[in-house]
Enzyme design. Structure first.
Site, PDB file in Angstrom:
ATOM      1  N   LYS A  60      -4.926   5.377  -3.454  1.00  0.00           N
ATOM      2  CA  LYS A  60      -3.761   5.127  -2.613  1.00  0.00           C
ATOM      3  C   LYS A  60      -2.546   5.017  -3.525  1.00  0.00           C
ATOM      4  O   LYS A  60      -2.571   4.312  -4.533  1.00  0.00           O
ATOM      5  CB  LYS A  60      -3.940   3.820  -1.843  1.00  0.00           C
ATOM      6  CG  LYS A  60      -2.771   3.496  -0.920  1.00  0.00           C
ATOM      7  CD  LYS A  60      -2.769   2.052  -0.477  1.00  0.00           C
ATOM      8  CE  LYS A  60      -3.976   1.669   0.308  1.00  0.00           C
ATOM      9  NZ  LYS A  60      -3.906   0.278   0.792  1.00  0.00           N
TER      10      LYS A  60
ATOM     11  N   MET B  78       0.895  -6.257  -7.611  1.00  0.00           N
ATOM     12  CA  MET B  78       1.385  -5.219  -6.687  1.00  0.00           C
ATOM     13  C   MET B  78       2.659  -5.656  -5.967  1.00  0.00           C
ATOM     14  O   MET B  78       2.846  -5.373  -4.782  1.00  0.00           O
ATOM     15  CB  MET B  78       0.295  -4.868  -5.654  1.00  0.00           C
ATOM     16  CG  MET B  78      -1.030  -4.477  -6.282  1.00  0.00           C
ATOM     17  SD  MET B  78      -2.392  -4.372  -5.097  1.00  0.00           S
ATOM     18  CE  MET B  78      -2.705  -6.094  -4.711  1.00  0.00           C
TER      19      MET B  78
ATOM     20  N   ASP C 237     -10.046   5.317  -7.929  1.00  0.00           N
ATOM     21  CA  ASP C 237      -8.757   4.966  -7.337  1.00  0.00           C
ATOM     22  C   ASP C 237      -7.575   5.482  -8.158  1.00  0.00           C
ATOM     23  O   ASP C 237      -7.729   5.912  -9.304  1.00  0.00           O
ATOM     24  CB  ASP C 237      -8.641   3.441  -7.210  1.00  0.00           C
ATOM     25  CG  ASP C 237      -9.417   2.909  -6.014  1.00  0.00           C
ATOM     26  OD1 ASP C 237      -9.794   3.718  -5.158  1.00  0.00           O
ATOM     27  OD2 ASP C 237      -9.639   1.685  -5.949  1.00  0.00           O
TER      28      ASP C 237
END
Length: 506
Positions: free
Chosen positions: A61, A176, A39
């Site tokens: 991402k 996040m 990732d």
């Protein structure tokens, strides 16, 4: 490693950023992997633990934009495992904490693929610790709530019960949540959270790029707007934030915030990388040398089969010692053949490598260069020496010894080649000005580094501080057009790191 048996999927947590927070179990699976899917927030330096043959696939991402949809990732895990391969799914932090690890394992299990789960150090605890904020404290917080600050459905709100969250008295941690910080603060205040509640936002936690902002619910939005706080960031809310002035440590380390490029070859870089990490630096591993066997072993074999004709044996590097010892075994000889030979080495690490073989070292010069070794060799006229070294090296040592009346047989023990190290990530960091120091531990590291990076990057390279292990390497760098800022008094890797620390400390 792939075979006809059914493969497996191994879900590995890579930790929050600092490579030292990867678990031993995680490292072992990386070393065995046939395929790795990783990732965006995985430290790419972790991939150095993989085999050369491992297939590495980026599926990350960034800023909400996926390079591969979740269903595609699931299918890729399954298809690669069905080829009989060990597939490591590498995720930042812990894969079962807002990492979609559960979804991926469900898909793998449904497909009948065996799986293993390796937990990781979550960013919740890792980043908080590196920011110097204990998440619980007997006198301040006995509960901890971990909440996602992102919204996968691309709607303005985050789907949580704000009234219940705001009513909690312990520590709140939002993952996040950098882009949603104004929304998070607005909701907490609306549902009764005290505007004086302490809050910390930690960006790029556990890395040399870590930055921490501290405020209150009443002030943090303005601070964030002013300083343009961007992801990745962790938000900690609660009275424990007030302990930071007492318990912070990482951002006070002597090389904190400095990114140092390590150009040594893989198996010799670990101790240097570990020491830089201990000092708070971010080591950027960019190996520019690979050592392989010489094209022709016959000169070495001939010398090894006639060791009795020599009075002295000279090693100029650890690599020379290693390849010499390995070849001795291959031709069915051992260290007893070295009886009566005086052994000369350049540098303490080379001497240590010889002693590790159970062989006594007779001479290690005060300065760790060929010139110093020459000065320490007296009354050698008529004596014969075997010099086991790289196929291409400076000629000053054999030339000077011959002038002193010695007979010198130079035999290649190994050769250095240019590895296929990709320079893309380094180029980005150099161009962005986020590389502070580039280290060179030999002339060949200078030459190969410039060959791998190319002329276009030279202006960006010149903006970084250049640190060379000694005067010979320094001269090579200067001839190549680099301004050398740091050279230690002793020509060792340990002294080089000390000199880098002293340079920034003063």
């Amino acid at each position: 490693m792939a075979n006809s048996n059914k493969g497996k999927v191994v879900l590995v947590g890579a930790g929050p950023g600092d490579i030292g927070l990867l678990t031993l179990n995680g490292k072992q699976w990386l070393e065995k992997a046939d395929v790795i899917l990783y990732d965006h927030l995985v430290n790419p330096d972790i991939l150095r633990f993989t085999q050369k043959s491992t297939e590495v696939i980026y599926v990350g991402k960034k800023a909400g934009v996926a390079s591969m949809e979740q269903e595609e990732i699931n299918q890729l895990l399954i298809s690669k495992a069905r080829e009989g391969k060990t597939v490591v799914r590498l995720k930042g932090g812990d894969p079962f904490l807002f990492g979609r690890g559960g979804e991926e394992i469900q898909a793998v299990q449904k497909a009948g693929i065996p799986f293993v789960i390796v937990p990781g150090v979550t960013s919740v605890t890792g980043v908080a610790a590196y920011a110097g904020i204990p998440l619980t404290h007997r006198n301040l917080s006995s509960t901890l709530s971990i909440i996602t600050g992102s919204n996968e459905k691309k709607q303005g709100d985050i789907h949580i019960d704000w009234e219940k969250i705001a009513a909690r008295s312990g520590t709140l941690v939002f993952l996040m949540g950098a882009r949603k910080l104004p929304l998070i603060v607005e909701k907490l205040l609306r549902f009764g959270k005290n505007p004086d509640t302490p809050i910390a936002v930690v960006q790029w936690g556990t890395t040399a790029r870590q930055k921490t902002w501290v405020g209150t619910l009443g002030t943090i939005v303005e601070i964030s707007a002013q300083d343009k706080i961007l992801p990745p960031a962790l938000t900690i809310i609660g009275e424990v934030v007030n302990l930071r002035p007492v318990t912070e440590w990482y951002e006070h380390l002597p090389l904190f915030g400095k990114t140092v490029v390590v150009t040594r070859k893989g198996d010799q870089a670990e101790s240097m990388i570990d020491r830089l990490r201990e000092l708070g630096a971010e080591p950027f591993f960019f190996p520019v040398i690979e050592t392989i066997a010489p094209d022709d072993w016959s000169p070495m074999d001939n010398a090894l089969n006639n060791l009795s004709q020599y009075q002295g044996l000279i090693f100029t590097s650890v690599n020379g010692v290693r390849f010499f010892a390995e070849r001795l075994k291959v031709i069915d000889q051992d260290i007893r053949e070295l009886k009566g030979l005086r052994v000369f080495t350049i540098g303490p690490k080379t001497a240590e490598a010889v002693r590790d073989l159970g062989i006594r070292v007779d001479v290690v010069p005060e300065n760790f260069v060929a010139e110093s070794l020459i000065e320490s060799m007296k009354n050698i006229e008529g004596q014969r020496f075997l010099l086991a070294r790289a196929a291409v090296a400076r000629e000053i040592l054999p030339e000077q010894l011959r002038k002193m009346g010695a007979i010198v047989d130079v035999v290649p023990a190994y050769q250095t080649i240019l590895p296929d190290t990709p320079a893309d990530e380094l180029a980005k960091r150099l161009t962005a000005g986020s590389i502070d120091v580039i280290t060179f531990t030999s002339s060949s590291t200078v030459t190969n580094f410039l060959a791998l990076t190319g002329e276009k990057l030279l202006p960006a390279i010149k903006k970084a501080k250049i640190a060379c292990i000694g005067p010979v390497t320094e001269k090579t760098a200067q001839v190549a057009g680099l301004n050398v800022d740091i050279v230690p008094e002793q020509y060792t890797v340990s002294s080089l790191i000390d000199a880098i620390e002293a340079y920034f400390h003063h």
